[in-house]
Design a protein around this motif. Structure first.
Motif, PDB file in Angstrom:
ATOM      1  N   PRO A  38       0.842  -1.191   0.000  1.00  0.00           N
ATOM      2  CA  PRO A  38       0.000   0.000   0.000  1.00  0.00           C
ATOM      3  C   PRO A  38       0.885   1.252   0.000  1.00  0.00           C
ATOM      4  O   PRO A  38       1.917   1.259   0.666  1.00  0.00           O
ATOM      5  CB  PRO A  38      -0.770  -0.103   1.314  1.00  0.00           C
ATOM      6  N   PRO A  39       0.519   2.330  -0.683  1.00  0.00           N
ATOM      7  CA  PRO A  39      -0.543   2.309  -1.668  1.00  0.00           C
ATOM      8  C   PRO A  39       0.029   2.041  -3.051  1.00  0.00           C
ATOM      9  O   PRO A  39       1.160   2.406  -3.318  1.00  0.00           O
ATOM     10  CB  PRO A  39      -1.113   3.720  -1.568  1.00  0.00           C
ATOM     11  N   TYR A  40      -0.734   1.439  -3.941  1.00  0.00           N
ATOM     12  CA  TYR A  40      -0.291   1.155  -5.299  1.00  0.00           C
ATOM     13  C   TYR A  40      -1.407   1.567  -6.249  1.00  0.00           C
ATOM     14  O   TYR A  40      -2.545   1.159  -6.088  1.00  0.00           O
ATOM     15  CB  TYR A  40       0.020  -0.331  -5.470  1.00  0.00           C
ATOM     16  N   ARG A  41      -1.082   2.394  -7.220  1.00  0.00           N
ATOM     17  CA  ARG A  41      -2.097   2.841  -8.161  1.00  0.00           C
ATOM     18  C   ARG A  41      -2.227   1.796  -9.263  1.00  0.00           C
ATOM     19  O   ARG A  41      -1.422   1.744 -10.196  1.00  0.00           O
ATOM     20  CB  ARG A  41      -1.720   4.198  -8.756  1.00  0.00           C
ATOM     21  N   GLY A  42      -3.186   0.910  -9.119  1.00  0.00           N
ATOM     22  CA  GLY A  42      -3.367  -0.165 -10.076  1.00  0.00           C
ATOM     23  C   GLY A  42      -4.179   0.280 -11.278  1.00  0.00           C
ATOM     24  O   GLY A  42      -4.780   1.354 -11.288  1.00  0.00           O
ATOM     25  N   PHE A  43      -4.224  -0.549 -12.272  1.00  0.00           N
ATOM     26  CA  PHE A  43      -4.958  -0.208 -13.485  1.00  0.00           C
ATOM     27  C   PHE A  43      -6.455  -0.206 -13.245  1.00  0.00           C
ATOM     28  O   PHE A  43      -7.177   0.635 -13.751  1.00  0.00           O
ATOM     29  CB  PHE A  43      -4.608  -1.192 -14.606  1.00  0.00           C
ATOM     30  N   PHE A  44      -6.935  -1.179 -12.476  1.00  0.00           N
ATOM     31  CA  PHE A  44      -8.372  -1.323 -12.305  1.00  0.00           C
ATOM     32  C   PHE A  44      -8.900  -0.618 -11.057  1.00  0.00           C
ATOM     33  O   PHE A  44     -10.011  -0.141 -11.050  1.00  0.00           O
ATOM     34  CB  PHE A  44      -8.760  -2.803 -12.245  1.00  0.00           C
ATOM     35  N   GLY A  45      -8.129  -0.605 -10.012  1.00  0.00           N
ATOM     36  CA  GLY A  45      -8.622  -0.023  -8.778  1.00  0.00           C
ATOM     37  C   GLY A  45      -8.520   1.487  -8.766  1.00  0.00           C
ATOM     38  O   GLY A  45      -8.098   2.125  -9.731  1.00  0.00           O
ATOM     39  N   GLY A  46      -8.939   2.104  -7.658  1.00  0.00           N
ATOM     40  CA  GLY A  46      -8.785   3.531  -7.485  1.00  0.00           C
ATOM     41  C   GLY A  46      -7.424   3.820  -6.892  1.00  0.00           C
ATOM     42  O   GLY A  46      -6.570   2.939  -6.778  1.00  0.00           O
ATOM     43  N   PRO A  47      -7.195   5.079  -6.490  1.00  0.00           N
ATOM     44  CA  PRO A  47      -5.926   5.426  -5.862  1.00  0.00           C
ATOM     45  C   PRO A  47      -5.662   4.550  -4.651  1.00  0.00           C
ATOM     46  O   PRO A  47      -6.528   4.369  -3.802  1.00  0.00           O
ATOM     47  CB  PRO A  47      -6.137   6.890  -5.458  1.00  0.00           C
ATOM     48  N   GLY A  48      -4.470   3.965  -4.592  1.00  0.00           N
ATOM     49  CA  GLY A  48      -4.108   3.158  -3.428  1.00  0.00           C
ATOM     50  C   GLY A  48      -4.548   1.713  -3.515  1.00  0.00           C
ATOM     51  O   GLY A  48      -4.553   1.021  -2.520  1.00  0.00           O
ATOM     52  N   SER A  49      -4.942   1.236  -4.704  1.00  0.00           N
ATOM     53  CA  SER A  49      -5.379  -0.152  -4.788  1.00  0.00           C
ATOM     54  C   SER A  49      -4.980  -0.753  -6.128  1.00  0.00           C
ATOM     55  O   SER A  49      -4.800  -0.063  -7.113  1.00  0.00           O
ATOM     56  CB  SER A  49      -6.899  -0.266  -4.616  1.00  0.00           C
ATOM     57  N   MET A  50      -4.839  -2.054  -6.114  1.00  0.00           N
ATOM     58  CA  MET A  50      -4.623  -2.812  -7.335  1.00  0.00           C
ATOM     59  C   MET A  50      -5.466  -4.060  -7.232  1.00  0.00           C
ATOM     60  O   MET A  50      -5.169  -4.948  -6.442  1.00  0.00           O
ATOM     61  CB  MET A  50      -3.152  -3.162  -7.517  1.00  0.00           C
ATOM     62  N   LEU A  51      -6.535  -4.122  -7.986  1.00  0.00           N
ATOM     63  CA  LEU A  51      -7.490  -5.205  -7.864  1.00  0.00           C
ATOM     64  C   LEU A  51      -7.796  -5.801  -9.229  1.00  0.00           C
ATOM     65  O   LEU A  51      -7.801  -5.094 -10.240  1.00  0.00           O
ATOM     66  CB  LEU A  51      -8.804  -4.693  -7.253  1.00  0.00           C
ATOM     67  N   PRO A  52      -8.092  -7.092  -9.273  1.00  0.00           N
ATOM     68  CA  PRO A  52      -8.551  -7.680 -10.524  1.00  0.00           C
ATOM     69  C   PRO A  52      -9.917  -7.115 -10.901  1.00  0.00           C
ATOM     70  O   PRO A  52     -10.675  -6.670 -10.039  1.00  0.00           O
ATOM     71  CB  PRO A  52      -8.620  -9.176 -10.200  1.00  0.00           C
TER      72      PRO A  52
END
Length: 323
Positions: A38-52
């Protein structure tokens, strides 16, 4: 005995396999750290998340219900909705239809106010994890609630049911909404893939369940109270609402009123049913398809209406409307 060249080739293959295995193991460890970082700006999630994508879809879908609960509770308790509390959370979505301040006792207004701000917190929590979408058009008018109650009672009421008229009516209207979202969270839980998504859902489910318990308890205390001049008691109305939701959900019994038939209460020993649950007193679950059929009032996730005149939003809801 093999030739020196053959032995050298075999050794080279072994070295390559070992290197690849080590590299694969190291990459797997790196991915574990990456998902957990945390935090990771993922492609699918919002700021602070990386989710499938599947987790994103399952977390975004409940925004529809959270927007609905926010608007109803806030308008009822405060006389204004999300636009006046934090317009940024609306995402620029259209204002709700028909919200108004309810005529409540000080105690019930206090409870409704707490629910209002809890729902605002839920919107923040979800939107901090996934991108979300703007507030859809919501119909929280007295006329719309009145239609649902008439549909449940299979009768035309005179005067029409008005959720904003008094505390009992407000609690009955409140009985309609949070429980549907609660069952949706139960249904989504086993489908989530990541700890981050499951943690968020558990937090949302805990508070939604508590809200439903408060509403049911306050109504249970008033179980024999007559609703306006309709000649029907509070407990009977809740049973009819639950029956309607079961019918609209089209997946059997996943809903129960405040009083049930002998043998259907907890362990078969009570007819009182202040908390709804299955034969093991576990919460019922619902799919997005069932939920949409209920909140649309049509029993069909592809036919919008009810609380969502233009349909719900998010990939899951839009997927049904596109069929």
């Amino acid at each position: 005995m093999g030739s020196p060249a053959a032995s050298t080739a075999v050794a080279a293959v072994v070295v390559v396999v070992v290197v690849l295995c080590c590299a694969s193991s190291a990459r797997a460890q790196d991915m574990d750290k990456e998902w957990a970082r945390p935090p990771y700006r993922g492609f699918f999630g919002g700021p602070g998340s990386m989710l499938p994508q599947s987790d994103v879809d399952l977390l975004e879908f409940p925004l529809n219900l959270e927007y609905l609960e926010t608007e109803f509770f806030c308008w009822s308790a405060l006389g204004y909705g999300l636009d006046a509390i934090d317009a940024n959370l609306t995402g620029g979505g259209p204002p709700s239809i028909g919200g108004q301040s309810a005529s409540l006792t000080p105690f019930v207004r206090d409870v409704a106010t707490q629910f209002c701000y809890q729902e605002v917190g839920h919107l923040r929590a979800i939107k901090q994890t996934v991108r979300g979408f703007p507030r859809p058009l919501l119909d929280i008018s007295a006329a719309n609630f009145g239609k649902m109650i008439e549909q449940a009672l299979n009768a035309t009421l005179d005067p029409p049911f008005n959720p904003y008229e008094n505390s009992v009516n407000f609690l009955i209207a409140s009985y309609i909404v949070p429980y549907v979202g609660l069952t949706g969270y139960v249904g989504a839980n086993p489908k989530l893939l990541t700890p981050q998504a499951r943690k968020l859902l558990a937090g949302l489910l805990g508070v939604e369940s508590a809200q439903d318990a408060v509403i049911r308890t306050l109504l249970y205390e008033r179980g024999m109270t007559r609703v306006a001049s309709y000649g029907v008691g509070v407990a009977e109305v809740t049973a009819h609402i639950s029956d309607l939701r079961n019918a609209l959900g089209r997946r059997g019994v996943k809903d129960e009123g405040l009083v049930v038939a002998p043998g259907q209460g907890p362990e078969g020993f009570t007819v009182g049913n202040v908390i709804a649950g299955d034969h093991l007193s576990l919460a019922f679950d619902r799919t997005p398809e069932e939920i949409l059929g209920i909140v649309y009032g049509t029993g069909n996730p592809a036919q919008h209406g009810g609380f969502f005149p233009q349909g719900a939003d998010g990939r899951i809801a839009r997927g049904f409307l596109a069929v």
